[in-house]
Enzyme design. Structure first.
Site, mmCIF file in Angstrom:
data_model
loop_
_atom_site.group_PDB
_atom_site.id
_atom_site.type_symbol
_atom_site.label_atom_id
_atom_site.label_comp_id
_atom_site.label_asym_id
_atom_site.label_seq_id
_atom_site.Cartn_x
_atom_site.Cartn_y
_atom_site.Cartn_z
ATOM 1 C CG HIS A 1 -1.860 1.164 1.216
ATOM 2 N ND1 HIS A 1 -3.149 1.087 0.743
ATOM 3 C CD2 HIS A 1 -1.668 2.456 1.580
ATOM 4 C CE1 HIS A 1 -3.715 2.280 0.831
ATOM 5 N NE2 HIS A 1 -2.832 3.132 1.335
ATOM 6 C CB CYS A 2 2.084 3.449 -2.515
ATOM 7 S SG CYS A 2 3.021 4.966 -2.709
ATOM 8 N N PRO A 3 1.218 5.094 0.536
ATOM 9 C CG PRO A 3 2.395 5.829 2.419
ATOM 10 C CD PRO A 3 2.308 4.713 1.439
#
Ligand code: ZN
Ligand code: ZN
Length: 435
Positions: free
Chosen positions: A203-205
């Site tokens: 998951h890439c913020p």
């Protein structure tokens, strides 16, 4: 000048720290100063602080910061999640980090072009619209992508994408509790997206979305286009500042390192924040997207996702301790059939299922309880390679009792096949095709 110098030093220190935190964990860098610094920063320093807090406040600060960390990274909050913004993509949400990234990109490019465009020849200005448009386009594509989420309607296709390798992924894994759907091989549930993600990478913020099957390629393109834009921006700033540096060397020859340093500082000073500041910011941070891109290229070349690389690292540690054994599934099936034919017997070594569900002392051997190699719903998997290997981790470091002859102890990852590795180039082609 002092303020600009401080900004530059802060940017450099921050990029070095980020680099160490991001890459110090890599197997190749673990035994280098970068690896040591990473452990000092991410392991020993927090442990030291925790100890100090334990003595000073009885651990109150630690538990509060833990709660904050949990909130920031694993729960929906304004830093990672702001509300739907695009009417065409009601599920796409902007995060604070994403807004910071877009603002930084937009403000620094605007500031730079406003002050630098009239000092640059047309040939150098020509590629700028394209170089600027690409990072925005790839951000949009990465953020708005939805088809990597597993839904009841695409589940059947997702189960057919990859076979279970019986090492990292098992058909017998329980269904996801939140989504109430079976877990296809290579998928993972994301607590921020609140959905299961096909071929989950991480998951890439910064894009506030999971990277997985389909949008991983856009993310790689974003890293590449951003890195190129930053290098190009740094070169343009150098192009403007170099004549200032040279003209100062004609009036006052640079005889020592101090003179050269003074000339550089004076050139930066004359360039100001919009040209020298933006140029330095671009140059010092270009290593981040490009370093991350190199790391992802290594993962693709090795045929794994970030999620899988962490699972493989756990296996490698257990292999190093001598707790891992492999066998042929066909041989295990034959053995089971013979055992049933003879009326059973006391096998059931202290083996532990690879997905972490300990099942000490089971009567059946692993191959039978795990089932056949098709997808979870029995449909045929569309993957060019298959594997007969079965790998288990035992609790006691001994092969499953009664089946010793069938199992071989393995000491390293080179002794197991990675079913998802089609070979370096083929892996790249798969990713580029959105798989
Ligand atoms: Zn799920
Ligand atoms: Zn996610």
């Amino acid at each position: 000048m002092g303020a600009l110098r401080n900004v530059v030093i802060a940017i450099l220190v921050l990029s070095i720290l980020t680099f160490i935190a991001l890459f110090g964990q890599l197997p190749a860098l673990r035994k280098t100063p970068i690896g040591w610094l990473q452990r000092a920063l991410c392991l020993h320093l927090p442990n030291g602080l925790k100890y100090a807090d334990q003595r000073a406040t009885g651990g109150r600060l630690t538990s509060r910061s833990k709660r904050l960390g949990q909130y920031l990274f694993y729960e929906q909050n304004p830093v990672v999640l702001v509300h739907p913004t695009l009417p065409t993509h009601p599920h796409a949400k902007l995060s604070t980090l994403q807004i910071i990234f877009l603002l930084l990109l937009t403000l620094s490019s605007t500031l730079f072009l406003w002050n630098a465009s009239h000092r640059l020849p047309t040939t150098l200005l020509f590629p700028i619209p394209l170089l600027l448009a690409l990072p925005y386009s790839f951000t949009y594509l990465t953020v708005t992508h939805q088809t990597h989420f597993i839904t009841p309607s695409n589940l059947h296709s997702r189960l057919r994408d990859y076979p279970y390798d019986h090492i990292l992924f098992h058909p017998a894994t329980p269904a996801c509790r939140t989504c109430a759907l079976p877990k296809p091989a290579r998928s993972k549930h994301c607590s921020l997206c609140q959905r299961c993600v096909a071929k989950s990478d991480h998951h890439c913020p910064w894009v506030n979305n999971c990277l997985g099957r389909g949008n991983y390629r856009y993310f790689l393109a974003l890293l590449l286009s951003l890195g190129i834009l930053q290098i190009y921006g740094a070169c343009l700033s150098l192009y403007i500042l170099r004549p200032i540096y040279h003209s100062s060397s004609q009036t006052h020859p640079h005889n020592s390192w101090t003179d050269i340093g003074d000339a550089i500082v004076s050139a930066i000073n004359q360039g100001g924040l919009s040209i020298a500041g933006v140029g330095l910011l671009a140059a010092s941070t270009a290593a981040l997207p490009l370093g991350l891109l190199v790391y992802h290229c290594y993962l693709i070349w090795a045929g794994m996702t970030t999620n899988e690389s962490q699972k493989w690292a756990d296996w490698r540690d257990d292999m190093g301790d001598g707790y891992v054994f492999k066998a042929s599934r066909a041989q295990l099936r034959t053995w089971n059939r013979l055992r049933k034919y003879r009326g059973g017997g006391g096998d059931g070594g202290e083996w532990q299922r690879v997905n972490g569900h300990g099942q000490g002392g089971v009567a059946e051997n692993p191959a039978l309880s795990i089932g056949v190699e098709e997808g979870g719903d029995g449909s045929e998997v569309l993957w060019p390679t298959s594997s007969d290997q079965m790998v288990v981790r035992t609790n006691d470091g001994k092969p499953p009792v009664g089946q010793e002859a069938l199992w071989t102890r393995i000491w390293g990852l080179d002794e197991v096949e990675n079913l998802y590795d089609l070979g370096g180039w083929e892996n790249f082609v798969e990713v580029m095709r959105g798989r």
